[in-house]
Design a protein around this motif. Structure first.
Motif, mmCIF file in Angstrom:
data_model
loop_
_atom_site.group_PDB
_atom_site.id
_atom_site.type_symbol
_atom_site.label_atom_id
_atom_site.label_comp_id
_atom_site.label_asym_id
_atom_site.label_seq_id
_atom_site.Cartn_x
_atom_site.Cartn_y
_atom_site.Cartn_z
ATOM 1 N N GLU A 95 -15.704 -9.833 38.191
ATOM 2 C CA GLU A 95 -14.672 -10.809 37.830
ATOM 3 C C GLU A 95 -13.751 -10.311 36.722
ATOM 4 O OE1 GLU A 95 -16.026 -14.457 35.746
ATOM 5 O OE2 GLU A 95 -17.967 -13.455 35.673
ATOM 6 N N PHE A 96 -14.163 -9.298 35.975
ATOM 7 C CA PHE A 96 -13.348 -8.769 34.883
ATOM 8 C C PHE A 96 -12.609 -7.474 35.250
ATOM 9 C CE2 PHE A 96 -16.674 -11.244 32.693
ATOM 10 C CZ PHE A 96 -15.845 -12.171 32.068
ATOM 11 N N LYS A 129 -6.268 -8.238 31.680
ATOM 12 C CA LYS A 129 -6.327 -8.730 33.057
ATOM 13 C C LYS A 129 -5.361 -9.908 33.227
ATOM 14 C CE LYS A 129 -9.596 -10.346 36.599
ATOM 15 N NZ LYS A 129 -9.208 -9.418 37.658
ATOM 16 N N TYR A 130 -5.421 -10.844 32.321
ATOM 17 C CA TYR A 130 -4.551 -12.022 32.412
ATOM 18 C C TYR A 130 -3.071 -11.627 32.405
ATOM 19 C CZ TYR A 130 -2.322 -16.446 31.362
ATOM 20 O OH TYR A 130 -1.508 -17.545 31.415
ATOM 21 N N VAL A 136 -10.032 -9.202 28.851
ATOM 22 C CA VAL A 136 -9.554 -10.428 29.489
ATOM 23 C C VAL A 136 -8.045 -10.584 29.287
ATOM 24 C CG1 VAL A 136 -9.642 -12.959 29.386
ATOM 25 C CG2 VAL A 136 -11.763 -11.647 29.469
ATOM 26 N N TRP A 145 -11.787 -18.530 31.024
ATOM 27 C CA TRP A 145 -10.986 -17.951 29.943
ATOM 28 C C TRP A 145 -9.521 -17.867 30.362
ATOM 29 C CZ3 TRP A 145 -13.347 -14.009 26.099
ATOM 30 C CH2 TRP A 145 -14.594 -14.466 25.657
ATOM 31 N N LYS A 146 -9.285 -17.580 31.637
ATOM 32 C CA LYS A 146 -7.919 -17.507 32.162
ATOM 33 C C LYS A 146 -7.198 -18.838 31.964
ATOM 34 C CE LYS A 146 -5.524 -17.113 36.604
ATOM 35 N NZ LYS A 146 -5.702 -16.828 38.039
ATOM 36 N N SER A 170 -16.773 -16.514 31.622
ATOM 37 C CA SER A 170 -16.278 -16.474 32.991
ATOM 38 C C SER A 170 -14.784 -16.195 32.909
ATOM 39 C CB SER A 170 -16.525 -17.826 33.666
ATOM 40 O OG SER A 170 -15.580 -18.089 34.667
ATOM 41 N N TYR A 171 -14.305 -15.244 33.700
ATOM 42 C CA TYR A 171 -12.879 -14.938 33.655
ATOM 43 C C TYR A 171 -12.034 -16.170 34.002
ATOM 44 C CZ TYR A 171 -8.261 -13.242 34.434
ATOM 45 O OH TYR A 171 -6.897 -13.107 34.364
#
Length: 188
Positions: free
Chosen positions: A113-114, A82-83, A79, A53-54, A49-50
């Motif tokens: 979500e990604f 994105k982060y 990820v 992980w975020k 899940s983003y």
């Protein structure tokens, strides 16, 4: 003095010969004792899940002991991008190495979500030296995803690889050399 690296793994199990584990073990051998590679298992890697992980990345990347070099393999690469592109705070990392990352929103790769925003590269920290790697014989993420990233992040150095598949179990010499060069240029 050792150089700290953070390796954010692919989706799925990360033990034994699975996931990014063999890649990390080979990278540790190739880089040697001058480098300390952190390889934390991200939350629920088999059902990533983003958001989970975020929050884990927030804990890992901020503070006095944050790593200078970030490596993302497969989902871990997308990820990280994105982060970092959504990050309002500064980080102390100098290098970002993305290996075999899927480009969400392309070619039926659509986990919302990604997804990255259209102009995500403009929001990446300017201090980061960015490298992209993808193998032509990747059997999981199509090689064409590298072109999406190449267009989106024109400042990145791109390494097209003939072999290595998706897992890079035998290592990635180009990555090792690029990490060593970047470290030397930083005075490490």
């Amino acid at each position: 003095m050792t150089i700290d690296l953070l390796f954010v793994h692919s989706a799925g199990l990360q033990i034994g010969g699975q996931g990014s584990a063999p890649f990390v073990e080979q990278l540790r051998r190739d880089l040697g004792a001058a480098y300390k590679i952190s390889f934390p298992i991200m939350p629920a890697p088999s059902k990533p899940s983003y958001l989970r992980w975020k929050y884990e990345l927030k804990n890992l990347l901020h503070g006095e002991s944050s790593p200078k070099i970030l490596i993302g393999h497969s989902l871990g690469g997308s990820v990280l991008l994105k982060y970092l592109s959504e990050l309002p705070d500064k980080i102390s990392a100098s290098g970002l190495f993305i290996v075999a990352a899927p480009f969400w929103g392309s070619e039926n790769w659509t986990l919302d979500e990604f997804l990255l925003r259209d102009d995500f590269a403009k929001s990446l920290p300017k201090s980061l030296k960015i490298f992209l790697y993808h193998s032509k014989d990747d059997d999981m993420v199509p090689f064409s995803h590298l072109d999406y990233y190449r267009k989106a992040i024109p400042q990145a150095e791109v390494r097209e690889l003939d072999t290595g598949e998706h897992s890079f179990k035998k290592g990635l010499p180009e990555l090792t050399r690029d990490i060593q060069k970047l470290s030397a240029s930083l005075g490490n």
